[in-house]
Design an enzyme around this catalytic site. Sequence first.
Site, PDB file in Angstrom:
ATOM      1  N   HIS A   1       0.802  -1.233   0.000  1.00 30.70           N
ATOM      2  CA  HIS A   1       0.000   0.000   0.000  1.00 30.70           C
ATOM      3  C   HIS A   1       0.833   1.279   0.000  1.00 30.70           C
ATOM      4  O   HIS A   1       0.760   2.118   0.882  1.00 30.70           O
ATOM      5  CB  HIS A   1      -1.127   0.014   1.037  1.00 30.70           C
ATOM      6  CG  HIS A   1      -0.796  -0.412   2.444  1.00 30.70           C
ATOM      7  ND1 HIS A   1       0.186   0.156   3.193  1.00 30.70           N
ATOM      8  CD2 HIS A   1      -1.387  -1.334   3.244  1.00 30.70           C
ATOM      9  CE1 HIS A   1       0.201  -0.392   4.386  1.00 30.70           C
ATOM     10  NE2 HIS A   1      -0.738  -1.313   4.438  1.00 30.70           N
TER      11      HIS A   1
ATOM     12  N   HIS B   1      -4.517  -9.562  14.688  1.00 32.43           N
ATOM     13  CA  HIS B   1      -4.742  -8.355  13.878  1.00 32.43           C
ATOM     14  C   HIS B   1      -5.468  -8.800  12.607  1.00 32.43           C
ATOM     15  O   HIS B   1      -5.083  -9.791  11.984  1.00 32.43           O
ATOM     16  CB  HIS B   1      -3.375  -7.748  13.555  1.00 32.43           C
ATOM     17  CG  HIS B   1      -3.362  -6.553  12.672  1.00 32.43           C
ATOM     18  ND1 HIS B   1      -4.418  -5.680  12.554  1.00 32.43           N
ATOM     19  CD2 HIS B   1      -2.384  -6.054  11.853  1.00 32.43           C
ATOM     20  CE1 HIS B   1      -4.094  -4.714  11.712  1.00 32.43           C
ATOM     21  NE2 HIS B   1      -2.872  -4.927  11.268  1.00 32.43           N
TER      22      HIS B   1
ATOM     23  N   GLU C   1      -5.855  -7.208   9.662  1.00 33.26           N
ATOM     24  CA  GLU C   1      -5.455  -6.764   8.322  1.00 33.26           C
ATOM     25  C   GLU C   1      -5.162  -7.997   7.463  1.00 33.26           C
ATOM     26  O   GLU C   1      -4.687  -9.022   7.953  1.00 33.26           O
ATOM     27  CB  GLU C   1      -4.247  -5.819   8.376  1.00 33.26           C
ATOM     28  CG  GLU C   1      -4.045  -5.125   7.036  1.00 33.26           C
ATOM     29  CD  GLU C   1      -3.090  -3.929   7.071  1.00 33.26           C
ATOM     30  OE1 GLU C   1      -2.436  -3.693   8.102  1.00 33.26           O
ATOM     31  OE2 GLU C   1      -3.005  -3.227   6.037  1.00 33.26           O
TER      32      GLU C   1
ATOM     33  N   ASP D   1      -3.071  -9.104   5.424  1.00 35.46           N
ATOM     34  CA  ASP D   1      -1.796  -9.824   5.325  1.00 35.46           C
ATOM     35  C   ASP D   1      -1.678 -10.869   6.438  1.00 35.46           C
ATOM     36  O   ASP D   1      -0.848 -11.778   6.350  1.00 35.46           O
ATOM     37  CB  ASP D   1      -0.584  -8.873   5.329  1.00 35.46           C
ATOM     38  CG  ASP D   1      -0.639  -7.809   6.402  1.00 35.46           C
ATOM     39  OD1 ASP D   1      -1.739  -7.499   6.891  1.00 35.46           O
ATOM     40  OD2 ASP D   1       0.425  -7.269   6.747  1.00 35.46           O
TER      41      ASP D   1
ATOM     42  N   HIS E   1      -1.043  -2.141  14.571  1.00 29.89           N
ATOM     43  CA  HIS E   1      -1.118  -1.024  13.664  1.00 29.89           C
ATOM     44  C   HIS E   1      -2.542  -0.534  13.379  1.00 29.89           C
ATOM     45  O   HIS E   1      -2.743   0.529  12.808  1.00 29.89           O
ATOM     46  CB  HIS E   1      -0.385  -1.498  12.389  1.00 29.89           C
ATOM     47  CG  HIS E   1      -0.739  -0.968  11.095  1.00 29.89           C
ATOM     48  ND1 HIS E   1      -1.161  -1.711  10.027  1.00 29.89           N
ATOM     49  CD2 HIS E   1      -0.699   0.310  10.657  1.00 29.89           C
ATOM     50  CE1 HIS E   1      -1.351  -0.964   8.982  1.00 29.89           C
ATOM     51  NE2 HIS E   1      -1.091   0.255   9.324  1.00 29.89           N
TER      52      HIS E   1
ATOM     53  N   ASP F   1       2.386  -6.742  14.069  1.00 30.86           N
ATOM     54  CA  ASP F   1       3.116  -5.758  13.254  1.00 30.86           C
ATOM     55  C   ASP F   1       4.266  -5.100  14.031  1.00 30.86           C
ATOM     56  O   ASP F   1       5.292  -4.736  13.443  1.00 30.86           O
ATOM     57  CB  ASP F   1       2.167  -4.660  12.768  1.00 30.86           C
ATOM     58  CG  ASP F   1       1.358  -5.071  11.540  1.00 30.86           C
ATOM     59  OD1 ASP F   1       1.793  -5.979  10.808  1.00 30.86           O
ATOM     60  OD2 ASP F   1       0.293  -4.478  11.311  1.00 30.86           O
TER      61      ASP F   1
ATOM     62  N   TYR G   1      10.175   0.491   8.232  1.00 38.27           N
ATOM     63  CA  TYR G   1       8.865  -0.015   8.644  1.00 38.27           C
ATOM     64  C   TYR G   1       8.230   0.933   9.664  1.00 38.27           C
ATOM     65  O   TYR G   1       7.058   1.291   9.561  1.00 38.27           O
ATOM     66  CB  TYR G   1       9.035  -1.421   9.241  1.00 38.27           C
ATOM     67  CG  TYR G   1       7.735  -2.124   9.506  1.00 38.27           C
ATOM     68  CD1 TYR G   1       7.152  -2.925   8.533  1.00 38.27           C
ATOM     69  CD2 TYR G   1       7.088  -1.985  10.724  1.00 38.27           C
ATOM     70  CE1 TYR G   1       5.950  -3.581   8.774  1.00 38.27           C
ATOM     71  CE2 TYR G   1       5.891  -2.631  10.974  1.00 38.27           C
ATOM     72  CZ  TYR G   1       5.335  -3.424   9.990  1.00 38.27           C
ATOM     73  OH  TYR G   1       4.140  -4.066  10.233  1.00 38.27           O
TER      74      TYR G   1
ATOM     75  N   HIS H   1       6.207  -9.861  10.602  1.00 35.39           N
ATOM     76  CA  HIS H   1       6.952  -9.558   9.373  1.00 35.39           C
ATOM     77  C   HIS H   1       8.437  -9.554   9.714  1.00 35.39           C
ATOM     78  O   HIS H   1       8.843  -8.943  10.712  1.00 35.39           O
ATOM     79  CB  HIS H   1       6.603  -8.167   8.815  1.00 35.39           C
ATOM     80  CG  HIS H   1       5.172  -7.994   8.426  1.00 35.39           C
ATOM     81  ND1 HIS H   1       4.605  -8.637   7.350  1.00 35.39           N
ATOM     82  CD2 HIS H   1       4.186  -7.225   8.963  1.00 35.39           C
ATOM     83  CE1 HIS H   1       3.332  -8.276   7.238  1.00 35.39           C
ATOM     84  NE2 HIS H   1       3.049  -7.433   8.202  1.00 35.39           N
TER      85      HIS H   1
HETATM   86 FE1  FEO Z   1      -1.212  -4.076   9.785  1.00 38.50          FE
HETATM   87 FE2  FEO Z   1       1.007  -6.499   8.768  1.00 38.50          FE
HETATM   88  O1  FEO Z   1      -0.669  -5.661   8.949  1.00 38.50           O
END
Ligand code: FEO
Length: 406
Positions: free
Chosen positions: A28, A82, A84, A86, A148, A167, A195, A228
């Site tokens: 994004h 979370h 999101e 991903d 996040h 995250d 990041y 991540h």
């Molecule tokens: Fe806020 Fe890695 O997703």
Amino acid sequence: MDRALEATPIADGVYWVGALDWGIRNFHGYLTSRGTTYNAYLVLGDEPILIDTVKAPFKDEMMSRIASVLEPGRIRHVISNHAELDHSGALPEVLRTIRPDSVLTSTMGARALKDHFHWDLEPRVVKDGERVELGNKVFQFIHAPMLHWPDSMLAYLEGPGLLFTNDAFGMHLCSSQRFDDQLSRSLLEYEAAKYYANILLPYSGRVQKLGERLSRLRLPTSMIIPDHGPIWRKDMDWITRRYLLWAAQVPTPKATVVFDTMWQSTAVMAQAVGDGLMGAGIDIELLPLDSVHRSDVATKVLLSGGLAVGSPTLNNSIYPSLADLLFYLRGLQPKNLLGIAFGSYGWGGQAVGILEKLLGEMSVELAAPGVRVRHVPDARAMQQCRALGARLGERLMEECNQVGQP
Ligand code: FEO
């Protein structure tokens, strides 16, 4: 079930079962130059637990890694830290396959999952600070709103002391290695800062609160395990200290000079501004926007106390690349910056005023009025640019001396 891919053991009975996304370059709007990983974790025990999932197209990769240590249908609980995509994109299909007893998430997580998947699932909502026994494993949940998203939470596994942070403390870095001590410090430092700058910077106040909370809790922690990039098993103190430093955004004797140019006039002005800054003892980076991505500029800005922006006037406005950058940076809400603006023009000459207005909207304090030059800078104009950079440098040094920065 395909068992071609392997899980990676990270602690006794705990496995990384995530996915490697070597090819992604646009997350994004963030240039993920080194790809990313979607980390998911399998905790074996009386009632096996899956912590987070992966982006939907990587579901088979995750399931294959799980199958290398456990028949996936034996998973009894899924923790969703979370929502999101991903981390939850594969979740609906995973749930259809494994049919666990429970999905644990925060209150906001339950809402976000429902908004995404429009399902009838009733997750088990865990409160902030709640301690939950899942078979012979005990977790504590720490809500971390805005790190996040509003739903984000951390899961702490008692016993081995594993803190699953989703995250937070992550980075977009795909590699063969799963642990921080297998990668170079300079690589970790850049990607972790990138990041933070591009994902977490607007929520720096929340980062500080989380830091205080974790200090108060004093959870014996052997690893910080994000969703991540690498797992922190060696340099946990280093990354947590870095987070507090980045969250504070204390002025530093560093400046980012960022510009675009039409016929090289603004480029040579940028050089003179940079020269003035260097003459004042400031460490600079000169970033031409025709070749540097906004997310790398944001990273440099995170580490800077000064921001100099240059644009030619184009159609009575600024260059589109500067507009893109400044709107992006405004959303990231960097703090404690001193700034200046400069640029060339042919007739209207509005760019410098527009840049200064946009800097003001970002709460960047102007160190001096900007310099604009008609067409091509002469020796006098170049001297003005150098003096502009020097003025920013002097102000920056004053600020740094006040807060005791070297
Ligand atoms: Fe806020 Fe890695 O997703």
